[in-house]
Design an enzyme around this catalytic site. Sequence first.
Site, short mmCIF file in Angstrom:
data_model
loop_
_atom_site.label_atom_id
_atom_site.label_comp_id
_atom_site.label_asym_id
_atom_site.label_seq_id
_atom_site.Cartn_x
_atom_site.Cartn_y
_atom_site.Cartn_z
N LYS A 8 -39.79 -7.88 -80.34
CA LYS A 8 -39.94 -6.48 -80.78
C LYS A 8 -38.69 -6.03 -81.52
CE LYS A 8 -37.07 -4.61 -77.42
NZ LYS A 8 -35.80 -4.00 -77.65
N ASP A 138 -38.81 -2.54 -70.70
CA ASP A 138 -39.42 -2.92 -71.98
C ASP A 138 -40.76 -3.63 -71.83
OD1 ASP A 138 -37.47 -1.93 -73.57
OD2 ASP A 138 -36.52 -3.85 -74.02
#
Length: 329
Positions: A8, A138
């Site tokens: 990401k 996350d």
Amino acid sequence: MLLFSPAKVNLSLAVSGLREDGYHGLDSVVTLVSLGDDVTLERAAETTLEVVSDTVDLQSMPQDCERNLAVRAVRLIEQSVGRVLPTAIRIVKRIPLGGGLGGGSSNAATVLKGMNELWHLGLPLDTLCALGAQLGSDVPLFLQDGTVRMCGRGEQVERLNLSGAPSLCLVLANDGTHCPTPQVYRGWDVRHPGVENFSYKGLTDGDVFCDNLRLSLQKGKVTDVATWVFNDLEAPCFDQFPGVRGTAEALQSAGCDGVLLCGSGGTVCGMVASAEVGERVLAHPALAHCWRASVQTLPDGVMAAHGPLTPIVMVRIHVGQPCPSASVK
Ligand code: C5P
């Protein structure tokens, strides 16, 4: 079962303050990219983990398999359904470790998703996200299959709905500096003494900001997107790790339209107008000392639509001594 476990990039990352629980309030737009690990899951007699790589230095990986987030995901899901689900996990690593690209969290999310299918558990997405949040701030974002806005300590995620938006071309570079996340956040505290206005909904002007970033992403013009990207952790990271600042300067001098720290570092992301420009940036002498990869952002829904993906990855060199085949049991 073969699954793609993407990295990401936080395109924006606002830190609103230190919370009472020791975490920081965040407001961040996060997108998935085409660099990723392959995760294979197979029903087995016992749970095992094998990690291999020919591009990533695996030496900092914990040797105790139970500490690995992928195995912790198996244990958590076993606990949640109340039975043993012995699974052999094999990970082909391409995402650098500890580089701010969320590789470990992505692997954990991929294992949660994969276990749900492999063992026909039928757990809804909300449950998987709640389990993911227990593993790391996350993890839930990786369960969304699209660009998200994340708030709270990271566990509150909302899809931005960017269907049809063009992919952005990015160059990722990492000079091998290890930036421990808690240390970078502590650097933010030093720069913002007494800021404790933790807000689970993010910053007050966050909505407007997020809308502007979302609109520029929808249009896909890199120079517009570049005006909206930022990362509040950049200054505390650059202060403490000059090598990372150097990587950012190298990407800038190599001709990127926008340059941004990934998460808490030390990978830096350069935004470019096309894959061809990305190729030229990759070849720039200022980046010769870095691990680097030319990647694209993943369109919303692509993981669900296409199943396992072959990542489009170009990795020219790597930093440190790679461990060609590390196995943890
Ligand atoms: O949630 P996770 O285990 O990934 O977080 C690692 C560390 O990063 C935390 O222990 C904390 O020091 C820092 N962190 C933070 N605020 C967040 C997320 C992480 O301070 N929102």
